[in-house]
Design a protein around this motif. Structure first.
Motif, mmCIF file in Angstrom:
data_model
loop_
_atom_site.group_PDB
_atom_site.id
_atom_site.type_symbol
_atom_site.label_atom_id
_atom_site.label_comp_id
_atom_site.label_asym_id
_atom_site.label_seq_id
_atom_site.Cartn_x
_atom_site.Cartn_y
_atom_site.Cartn_z
ATOM 1 N N LEU C 90 0.868 -1.169 0.000
ATOM 2 C CA LEU C 90 0.000 0.000 0.000
ATOM 3 C C LEU C 90 0.907 1.221 0.000
ATOM 4 O O LEU C 90 1.840 1.300 0.798
ATOM 5 N N THR C 91 0.648 2.145 -0.931
ATOM 6 C CA THR C 91 1.465 3.355 -0.976
ATOM 7 C C THR C 91 0.580 4.571 -0.750
ATOM 8 O O THR C 91 -0.457 4.731 -1.406
ATOM 9 N N PHE C 92 0.962 5.403 0.220
ATOM 10 C CA PHE C 92 0.156 6.584 0.575
ATOM 11 C C PHE C 92 0.947 7.848 0.281
ATOM 12 O O PHE C 92 2.110 7.951 0.643
ATOM 13 N N HIS C 93 0.275 8.808 -0.363
ATOM 14 C CA HIS C 93 0.905 10.107 -0.617
ATOM 15 C C HIS C 93 0.270 11.110 0.328
ATOM 16 O O HIS C 93 -0.922 11.398 0.240
ATOM 17 N N LEU C 94 1.079 11.606 1.267
ATOM 18 C CA LEU C 94 0.533 12.482 2.307
ATOM 19 C C LEU C 94 0.331 13.897 1.790
ATOM 20 O O LEU C 94 1.096 14.380 0.947
ATOM 21 N N ARG C 95 -0.683 14.587 2.346
ATOM 22 C CA ARG C 95 -0.863 15.993 2.029
ATOM 23 C C ARG C 95 0.231 16.774 2.758
ATOM 24 O O ARG C 95 0.722 16.355 3.795
ATOM 25 N N ARG C 96 0.595 17.917 2.227
ATOM 26 C CA ARG C 96 1.741 18.638 2.768
ATOM 27 C C ARG C 96 1.367 19.737 3.724
ATOM 28 O O ARG C 96 2.224 20.349 4.364
ATOM 29 N N ASP C 97 0.060 20.023 3.846
ATOM 30 C CA ASP C 97 -0.346 21.158 4.697
ATOM 31 C C ASP C 97 -0.850 20.728 6.072
ATOM 32 O O ASP C 97 -1.311 21.540 6.856
ATOM 33 N N ALA C 98 -0.788 19.410 6.351
ATOM 34 C CA ALA C 98 -1.308 18.961 7.649
ATOM 35 C C ALA C 98 -0.274 19.180 8.753
ATOM 36 O O ALA C 98 0.903 18.890 8.577
ATOM 37 N N THR C 99 -0.739 19.701 9.876
ATOM 38 C CA THR C 99 0.164 19.919 11.018
ATOM 39 C C THR C 99 -0.456 19.338 12.287
ATOM 40 O O THR C 99 -1.671 19.298 12.432
ATOM 41 N N PHE C 100 0.434 18.911 13.178
ATOM 42 C CA PHE C 100 -0.035 18.538 14.515
ATOM 43 C C PHE C 100 -0.419 19.814 15.271
ATOM 44 O O PHE C 100 -0.100 20.926 14.847
ATOM 45 N N HIS C 101 -1.081 19.615 16.407
ATOM 46 C CA HIS C 101 -1.581 20.790 17.147
ATOM 47 C C HIS C 101 -0.480 21.683 17.688
ATOM 48 O O HIS C 101 -0.735 22.814 18.090
ATOM 49 N N ASP C 102 0.764 21.179 17.697
ATOM 50 C CA ASP C 102 1.867 22.063 18.111
ATOM 51 C C ASP C 102 2.506 22.743 16.908
ATOM 52 O O ASP C 102 3.523 23.425 17.035
ATOM 53 N N GLY C 103 1.908 22.543 15.720
ATOM 54 C CA GLY C 103 2.374 23.266 14.539
ATOM 55 C C GLY C 103 3.362 22.498 13.693
ATOM 56 O O GLY C 103 3.647 22.893 12.559
ATOM 57 N N THR C 104 3.915 21.368 14.170
ATOM 58 C CA THR C 104 4.867 20.615 13.375
ATOM 59 C C THR C 104 4.138 19.819 12.296
ATOM 60 O O THR C 104 3.015 19.365 12.511
ATOM 61 N N PRO C 105 4.754 19.659 11.123
ATOM 62 C CA PRO C 105 4.064 18.983 10.026
ATOM 63 C C PRO C 105 3.904 17.478 10.261
ATOM 64 O O PRO C 105 4.701 16.859 10.954
ATOM 65 N N VAL C 106 2.850 16.940 9.674
ATOM 66 C CA VAL C 106 2.624 15.497 9.727
ATOM 67 C C VAL C 106 3.398 14.862 8.575
ATOM 68 O O VAL C 106 3.129 15.164 7.417
ATOM 69 N N THR C 107 4.363 14.014 8.903
ATOM 70 C CA THR C 107 5.248 13.455 7.871
ATOM 71 C C THR C 107 5.136 11.942 7.802
ATOM 72 O O THR C 107 4.507 11.309 8.657
ATOM 73 N N ALA C 108 5.781 11.380 6.790
ATOM 74 C CA ALA C 108 5.800 9.931 6.624
ATOM 75 C C ALA C 108 6.444 9.269 7.838
ATOM 76 O O ALA C 108 6.048 8.185 8.260
#
Lengths: 339, 329, 533
Positions: C90-108
């Motif tokens: 399964l291959t997932f392409h993450l969106r680039r504008d998502a952030t955790f509540h502390d502002g850090t980006p959600v990454t692979a």
């Protein structure tokens, strides 16, 4: 001096009693045919997860090892373990829930005493007059009304119909909780709005809880006061020409208060343990609900923690009553003469 | 005797108890008077109305009892007309009482000194500290050893005799005009009882009080009293000075009482030996209430109540055997 | 004296102010009622509906379902995905504008960390991931591309990843608060969120047994939540909840008990919705003793008063269930009339007569016997579940008409599991709440021989059933797979290892001002869509 010794001796006796309670709970938990780890892990958990829980909570150890392990953690680290159902340390849970129950029980206790004893006295002084009939009806209603029913009725009337009091909860205003006792904390925060809010949330549960104890106290106080009023030393006091208020409130009442006083310790224990239904109806975040939930789940650490703290409070409240008793009645003064 | 002045006059006192079972005629027109400085004994079996007489004088007849009629004059003032407030200032101050059982008559929760001091505080408005030291003084006067220490004790820490001394001290605090002693030695052993009798007599002399001494014990009467009233079933049947009583008792009941005294003065209920028992006062016998037990009973005795009659100067008897021409009312 | 009076005035005044404060509801606030406390806030540990409500609104997953539709997937943190290598990759392409509540980006890397965390902690819900992947499975190809190499092909893999256990957590927050300990739960994460999530709400407060409060996360990548604050008092007593709804002090309540719906009917300020859930109720038949005979199991299935139970026990708030797969889910087949059980005492009696179970006395009196064994079984009814108890009583009554002696034993949950697993009873009034919207989640647990015994103490063992289930697990062709589930469902009718009773409704109470509510039978309530007019 002597009183101090007595308190120390009694305090020392708490240890074996608590130990006995502890062993008893472990024995009960050991013999009931339940499967705690399975209950905690849930129906769908894999076998190895259940085994991991059994390992973690020492469920497969012999009972004396379980007791020893528990005691070691309590004494060395003041660690009551982690509740498998809430996932929180039992110490934290009790710290969160105990003040709520204690505060409620204490308010109900004060209310029951503040209403029950004066009503009992008035009832005795106005024997067979309207005031007496009124108090006796109140007392009878109090001791014979089911708690949950009264709670539902009061909630329906004062919350739903009249809208005077909140339906549930302990407060709606956030304050820093230093002690966990909201009434105390709101004062410590110097936030009178929060105090009023907490007080208003307290009224319904405390009044409901107090009702039974109040009725019971009215009965005991009335009976005891009637007996004392016939006592010869009361005749002596009258023959001395003392004013009526001195005869009644000094000579008679001080004696009459002893029987109600002796039941107060037990009564407080009852209030503390009798809050489960009220905590459910008024959504009161107390220990009773916590304990009831834990028992159903055979949540051993939580049940043991709860039982220990309730046992401790009951022993302490009985100690306080015994001390008060001995302060009032010189005949049972402990350790010899008064001074 | 004539020269002396009456302190207390009890005149046709009638006290009744309105119980569920019926009206108890506890006192049926009781009359007597106590002179100043005199010890007047009221003697009779238990239940004859001695104690009710005492509580009637103090205005402390307990419910459901009530004084129906009569007068109680203290220095000429009718106590029955006094308000509760006025009576309160008389009780413990001008009239004081010593009870039969010091154990149950002392409040177990208060120190002896405080209980003795209370009349000072409430009647004489003394400061508490002063009242307490005065109380110690009067306790010492009653012969209580280590009065200072005992004042700080609670009743249960004292012996029976000491407690009765404390009761006596309590009654004497305000130097009362009238002291009512309701069998104060009954619950004490003989030696201690004798000491208490001597004490009361001594203190009575010192304070000059009049005493109403209630007892069932003829020996005590002989030792203590100046004059005596013999009570039977709510009435005074004979009234005279103590010497006449022992030498020349007229009423059949008095005779019986005297015959029942054993030679050596010992304890306990000697008077029970009179045949028959004290009548129930809900339905008292008609006529003379003693007639069912009387050796001399005649038909008239069950029909009319005999009136009191002065057979000799100062010697009154209520018996049909002595009812000649009627005396003035 | 004076100062005393002052105090009194002060206290009274504060009482009045307190009252006033409780009286006004802020327009940008909505009150959702919790009927009990959530278990844990940690996605790796939580395994109950209330916890899922909390977690799903605070954490995001790679993908989800579109609105009320539970049959296809919608993007969430993953913008798009591909399934390749025969369903193994399964291959997932993450969106680039998502952030955790502390502002850090959600990454692979965060995705890899989250999944491996679940596997390492190995808490109750971990099996969903561990059944198809291990610590090497998840690979961060680049900062925004994640590849999952399954250990075996699993057709329901995407469904699993919609479950709260597959929520993506902020590695920095976890590491700062206890990190990962193998085999142990994280007590901090159990109780706090503290920037660990990336969902439309933050959990600003959880006072145990009192309330939870959620605040809108203004930096959310997707559609911003419509209501700023969601306040969730925990109110265990249904009577109290009823009064609060009637008084307008609560806005939303789902999973409301069927038995109390009458208390709210006709209230002008409330509306009541009753969408069907994927939750099914059934009775496990132990398949031992008399119940080992298929004929007996079929007979007791015909002797169940389905319509009466649905109408009177469920108050009409449930529909008939005909097999292990609920209606509305992929793989469900509406069976023809003769391949489903109806209430038919005559037929039940015929089956038993044919199987050699004879009446002890005259027909219709006492119980049937065969080889000296009385026909009957014992069934467990969990204490506190009124519906199950009533169901059992009605069934007991009707079983008497076929000479079957049903004994009902009430039991507390904690003791029920052991009793069931040790085969110390014959049957159990039970049911299944799905983990993810795939028929495998049902049939594998309920009908596969090993699991049925482990979970329901049911010794049902049909090799044909087992192989059909196994086949369907890895079948990548949707049409083929649906056909397999049709066969499984029909076999579950034939073998009758369970009495299929009902598919329950979710009773949702909304105050009339509340808008935006939708119900997806596999997802907890979506706070972000709710608002008040």
């Amino acid at each position: 001096m002597k009183l101090g010794n007595y308190i120390l001796r009694r305090a020392a006796m708490l240890v074996p009693v608590l130990l006995g309670v502890l062993v008893l709970i472990f024995v009960i938990a050991y013999v009931i045919p339940a499967d705690p780890a399975r209950a905690w892990a849930g129906q769908r958990a894999r076998e190895e997860q259940v085994q991991a829980l059994e390992e973690r909570y020492h469920l497969n150890d012999p009972i004396h090892v379980q007791v020893y392990t528990y005691l070691k953690n309590v004494i060395l680290h003041f660690d009551l373990g982690v509740s498998p159902t809430t996932g929180r340390p039992v110490r934290d849970d009790l710290k969160a829930f105990f003040p709520a129950t204690f505060e409620l029980a204490l308010c109900a206790f004060v209310l029951a005493i503040a209403l029950g004893i004066p009503l009992g006295v008035v009832s005795a002084l106005r024997r067979n007059r309207p005031a007496d009939h009124f108090s006796r009806i109140v007392a009878l209603t109090g001791v014979s009304t089911p708690l949950f029913w009264l709670a539902l009725i009061l909630q329906f009337v004062f919350y739903f119909k009249l809208g005077w009091l909140p339906a549930m909860g302990r407060s709606t205003i956030d304050i820093t909780r230093y002690t966990g006792f909201v009434l105390v904390d709101s004062v410590l925060n110097w936030n009178w709005t929060a105090f009023g809010d907490a007080a208003i949330h307290m009224i319904l549960p405390a009044a409901t809880l107090a009702f039974y104890s109040m009725g019971y106290l009215v009965r005991i106080t009335r009976g005891s006061m009637l007996e004392v009023l016939e006592a010869e030393y009361v005749v002596t006091a009258k023959a001395k020409g003392l004013p009526r208020r001195v005869v009644i409130y000094r000579h008679a009442l001080k004696n009459a208060i002893i029987p109600p006083l002796t039941v107060l310790g037990v009564e407080f224990g009852w209030l503390l343990g009798g809050t489960v239904l009220l905590e459910t109806i008024f959504a009161w975040p107390g220990m009773g609900r916590y304990a009831a939930g834990s028992i159903v789940m055979v949540d051993l650490p939580a049940v043991v923690g709860y039982t220990l703290i309730v046992a401790l409070v009951m022993l302490l409240s009985n100690l306080v009553v015994d001390i008060l008793y001995s302060v009032i009645d010189p005949r049972i003064r402990v350790g010899g003469k008064g001074r | 005797m004539e020269a002396k002045e009456d302190l207390l006059v009890v005149d046709r006192l009638k006290t009744q108890f309105f119980t569920y079972g019926g009206v108890v005629e506890a006192l049926d027109e009781v009359s007597f008077e106590i002179e100043k400085g005199e010890i007047f004994g009221l003697v009779g079996e238990s239940g004859c109305g001695k104690s009710v007489t005492a509580t009637s004088i103090l205005g402390l007849v307990s419910k459901p009892g009530r004084v129906i009629s009569g007068r109680i004059l203290l220095d000429g003032e009718d106590l029955l007309r006094k308000s509760e407030r006025e009576m309160n200032s008389i009780r413990g101050s001008r009239i004081a009482m010593i009870f039969q059982d010091p154990t149950s008559s002392l409040n177990p929760l208060f120190r002896i000194g405080y209980q003795v001091a209370e009349p000072y505080i409430h009647h004489q408005r003394r400061a508490k500290r002063k009242a307490l030291s005065d109380a110690t003084g009067i306790l010492a006067k009653t012969g209580l050893p280590d009065a200072d220490e005992k004042a700080r004790n609670y009743p249960h820490e004292l012996s029976g005799g000491m407690r009765q001394r404390a009761m006596i001290a309590m009654s004497l605090t305000c130097e009362p005009d009238l002291l009512i002693a309701d069998e104060p030695t009954t619950n004490l052993d003989v030696t201690i009882g004798r000491q208490i009798l001597d004490l009361v007599k001594d203190l009575q002399r010192e304070f000059g009080a009049s005493v109403l001494w209630i007892t069932h014990d003829m020996a005590v009467v002989a030792q203590m009293c100046d004059r005596v009233g013999v009570m039977y079933a709510g009435s005074i049947v004979e009234k005279t000075d103590v010497r006449t009583l022992f030498r020349n008792a007229k009423h059949p009941y008095t005779e019986r009482l005297l015959r029942a005294i054993p030679s050596a003065a010992t304890s306990s209920d000697r008077l029970e030996e009179i045949p028959g028992s004290v009548p129930r006062l809900i339905h008292p016998p008609t006529g003379c209430r003693f007639h069912p037990r009387c050796d001399y009973a005649a038909p008239v005795c069950s029909e009319t109540k005999p009136l009191e009659r002065e057979v000799d100067p100062g010697h009154w008897v209520a018996c049909h055997r002595f009812s000649g021409p009627k005396d003035g009312t | 004296m004076k100062s005393k009076a002052k105090w009194l005035v002060l206290v009274l005044l504060s009482l009045v102010v307190g009252l006033a404060a409780t009286g006004f509801g802020a327009a940008d606030k909505l009150v959702y009622l919790f009927y009990g406390e959530p278990g844990e806030a940690d996605p790796a540990t939580a395994y109950d509906m209330r916890s899922a409500t909390l977690i799903n609104n605070v954490y995001d997953r790679l993908l989800t379902y579109p609105g009320a539709d539970a049959t296809q997937f919608a993007p969430m943190l993953a913008e798009s995905w591909e399934v390749s290598n025969g369903g193994l990759t399964l291959t997932f392409h993450l969106r680039r504008d998502a952030t955790f509540h502390d502002g850090t980006p959600v990454t692979a890397e965060a995705v890899r960390y989250s999944f491996n965390r679940v596997l390492t902690m190995n808490q109750p819900p971990a099996w969903m991931l561990s059944q198809m992947m291990n610590l090497e499975s998840t690979v961060a190809v680049d900062a925004y591309t994640v590849q999952i190499n399954l250990t075996q092909p699993y057709a329901a893999a995407l469904g699993v990843l919609t479950h709260s256990v597959a929520s993506i957590v902020n590695p920095a927050v976890v590491e700062a608060n206890g990190g990962i300990v193998a085999g142990q739960e994280n007590t901090w994460m159990n109780q706090n969120e503290g920037g660990a999530g990336s969902g439309p709400y933050t959990m600003s407060e959880w006072i145990p047994a009192e309330r939870l409060t959620f605040e809108r996360y203004d930096g959310y990548w997707g559609k911003k939540a419509l209501t700023k604050t969601i306040e969730c008092p925990i109110v265990p007593e249904v009577g109290t909840r009823v009064l609060m709804l009637l008084a307008g002090d609560a806005d939303v309540h789902d999973q409301f008990p069927e038995t109390n719906v009458a208390d709210l009917e006709g209230a002008a300020n409330l509306s009541i919705l009753t969408p069907a859930t994927f939750n099914i109720d059934f009775i496990a038949l132990g398949c031992r003793g008399a119940m080992a005979e298929t004929a007996v199991r079929q007979a007791v299935s015909y002797a169940f008063p389905y319509d009466m139970v649905l109408e009177f026990v469920y108050n009409g708030l449930a529909i008939r269930s005909t097999g292990p797969i609920p209606s509305g889910m992929f793989g469900y087949v509406d069976p023809v009339a003769e391949r489903r059980y109806t209430y038919n005492i005559i037929k039940a009696n015929q089956i038993l007569d044919a199987a050699g179970w004879a009446w002890q006395g005259a027909a219709g009196e006492g119980y049937r016997v065969k080889n000296g064994v009385e026909l009957g079984m014992e069934v467990l009814a969990p204490i506190g579940e009124e519906v199950k108890m009533q169901e059992a009583l009605l069934w007991q009554d009707s079983l008497r008409q076929i000479g079957f002696n049903l004994k009902i034993r009430e039991i507390v949950y904690a003791m029920m599991y052991r009793t069931v697993r040790n085969h110390e009873t014959d049957g159990i009034m039970s049911g299944w709440l799905p983990d993810y919207a795939d028929p495998d989640n049902y049939v594998d647990a309920i009908c596969a021989s090993g699991n049925a015994d482990a979970i329901y103490g049911n010794e049902y063992n049909n090799p044909t059933m087992d192989s059909l289930i196994l086949q369907a697990k890895s079948e990548t062709d949707v049409v083929q797979r649906a056909a397999l589930y049709g066969l499984i469902q029909d076999l579950s009718f034939e073998d009758a290892p369970y009495v299929w009773v009902s598919q329950r409704s979710n009773v949702v109470i909304l105050s009339s001002a509340v808008q935006g509510f939708y119900y997806n039978p596999i997802l907890p309530i979506d706070f972000a869509s709710l608002y008040k007019d």
